[in-house]
Design an enzyme around this catalytic site. Structure first.
Site, short mmCIF file in Angstrom:
data_model
loop_
_atom_site.label_atom_id
_atom_site.label_comp_id
_atom_site.label_asym_id
_atom_site.label_seq_id
_atom_site.Cartn_x
_atom_site.Cartn_y
_atom_site.Cartn_z
CD GLU A 1 29.49 39.05 46.12
OE1 GLU A 1 30.56 38.67 46.63
OE2 GLU A 1 28.39 39.01 46.71
N GLY A 2 32.68 43.16 44.26
CA GLY A 2 34.02 43.74 44.11
C GLY A 2 34.50 44.32 45.43
CG HIS A 3 32.53 47.74 47.09
ND1 HIS A 3 31.36 47.87 46.38
CD2 HIS A 3 33.22 48.89 46.86
CE1 HIS A 3 31.34 49.04 45.77
NE2 HIS A 3 32.46 49.68 46.04
CD GLN B 1 40.15 55.22 43.56
OE1 GLN B 1 39.36 56.13 43.39
NE2 GLN B 1 39.78 54.06 44.07
CB VAL C 1 34.93 41.17 41.50
CG1 VAL C 1 33.78 40.17 41.47
CG2 VAL C 1 35.93 40.82 42.59
CB SER D 1 30.82 49.67 38.32
OG SER D 1 30.59 51.05 38.58
P1 AMP Z 1 34.09 52.86 45.26
O1 AMP Z 1 33.03 52.52 46.24
O2 AMP Z 1 33.63 52.87 43.84
O3 AMP Z 1 34.87 54.09 45.65
O4 AMP Z 1 35.15 51.67 45.31
C1 AMP Z 1 35.75 51.31 46.53
C2 AMP Z 1 36.85 50.34 46.23
O5 AMP Z 1 36.33 49.18 45.60
C3 AMP Z 1 37.91 50.91 45.27
O6 AMP Z 1 39.20 50.52 45.72
C4 AMP Z 1 37.55 50.25 43.97
O7 AMP Z 1 38.66 50.10 43.10
C5 AMP Z 1 37.08 48.89 44.45
N1 AMP Z 1 36.24 48.25 43.43
C6 AMP Z 1 35.20 48.79 42.76
N2 AMP Z 1 34.72 47.91 41.86
C7 AMP Z 1 35.50 46.80 41.94
C8 AMP Z 1 35.52 45.55 41.26
N3 AMP Z 1 34.65 45.26 40.29
N4 AMP Z 1 36.46 44.66 41.61
C9 AMP Z 1 37.36 44.93 42.59
N5 AMP Z 1 37.39 46.09 43.28
C10 AMP Z 1 36.47 47.01 42.96
#
Ligand code: AMP
Length: 296
Positions: free
Chosen positions: A47-49, A165, A188, A197
């Site tokens: 859900e964060g993505h 980042q 999120v 994560s």
């Molecule tokens: P990643 O797939 O881990 O490289 O993350 C891709 C994007 O999703 C990055 O900009 C992360 O900061 C963002 N992201 C990862 N986890 C979360 C979260 N819990 N809430 C909001 N954005 C997130």
């Protein structure tokens, strides 16, 4: 149009693997005056993505999600090989939130034979993750700049979850005058506070419980500041103590930092950010919380 002519609530996003196809789809969109948003990810979506995709959907006319597990941002003993690759689960999620196009290049497309140019990351990338994961931000900055150049988007979306980042990307874009707007969206969390994560899926039930230590140490920092404590050293010490009490196996750092420079602060006088990184079992987790000294 980026999508096929099916019902918009049901269609899968178009999956594009070649640079040529990506560029021609984006060129069509731009020629039609559409604003293009890019959400760079490594897949294993949660859900964060999806909140980033939603933000892009709200602001742009075409939303591209890149999925690429970037080898150059992993250290030699990190989890590149076992990082979850779940494309068949990611696509229905992206359909749900209405992404238009998924760019899923293979390694050769991003790093062809003879590739040798890397971005030397900005100063904000030196401490914390930069110290603990040498080369990490070099890999991140390089792949993100390449994705920006490939997609030619107007706006790119990142999560505050990876606070440092996001600062690295913002500084890179500013320093190198990259023609893209950067949006940083809220973290999120699960209902108990654990930041979502992709790496949470490595945790067993006991580790999942102990992983909450990160969030609880951040809440403690905020509580201490709001209770009037101003000495960062004391607060950092209390965060570390809380992390250990609640069962993390190793702390990489727990510190109050300046939200812009990411340098440690000695006293909390204005908005600061608490950053934590710790291992639960073999899984390394990070989290952060912005703290206002005056807020109630
Ligand atoms: P990643 O797939 O881990 O490289 O993350 C891709 C994007 O999703 C990055 O900009 C992360 O900061 C963002 N992201 C990862 N986890 C979360 C979260 N819990 N809430 C909001 N954005 C997130």
């Amino acid at each position: 149009m980026a999508n096929g002519p099916t019902d918009s609530s049901e269609r899968f996003p178009r999956v594009v693997r070649s640079v040529q196809q990506l560029r021609s789809d984006v060129a069509c969109a731009r020629a039609a005056g559409r604003r293009v948003g890019l959400v760079p990810t490594m897949g294993a979506l949660h859900e964060g993505h999806l909140s980033l995709v939603q933000a892009a959907r709200d602001e742009c006319d075409m939303t591209i999600v890149s999925i690429f597990v970037n080898p150059t941002q992993f250290g030699p003993h990190e989890d590149f090989d076992r990082y979850p690759r779940t494309m068949e689960r990611d696509l229905p999620l992206l359909r749900r939130v209405g992404a238009d196009l998924v760019f899923a290049p293979d390694r050769q497309t991003i790093y062809p034979e003879g590739f040798s140019t890397y971005v030397d990351p900005p100063a904000v990338g030196q401490p914390w993750e930069g110290q603990c994961r040498p080369g990490h931000f070099r890999g991140v900055a390089t792949v993100v700049l390449k994705l920006f150049n490939l997609a030619g988007a107007d706006v790119a979306y990142f999560g505050r979850k990876d606070y440092q980042q996001a600062r690295v990307i913002q500084c890179m874009v500013e320093d190198l005058a990259v023609p893209i707007a950067v949006r940083v969206c809220p973290t999120v969390r699960e209902s108990d506070g654990l930041a979502l994560s992709s790496r949470n899926r490595y945790l067993d039930a006991d580790q999942r419980e102990r992983a909450l230590a990160l969030w609880k140490s951040l809440l403690l920092a905020r509580q201490l500041v709001q209770g009037g404590e101003r000495q960062a050293e004391s607060i950092n010490g209390r965060m570390q103590q809380r992390l250990i009490e609640l069962g993390v196996d190793r702390i990489d750092y727990a510190a109050l930092v300046d939200p812009v420079t990411l340098q440690p602060v000695a006293r909390v006088q204005q908005r600061t950010v608490a950053l934590v990184a710790a291992f639960v079992g073999q899984t390394r987790l990070i989290d952060n919380l912005e703290i206002e000294p005056c807020s109630s």
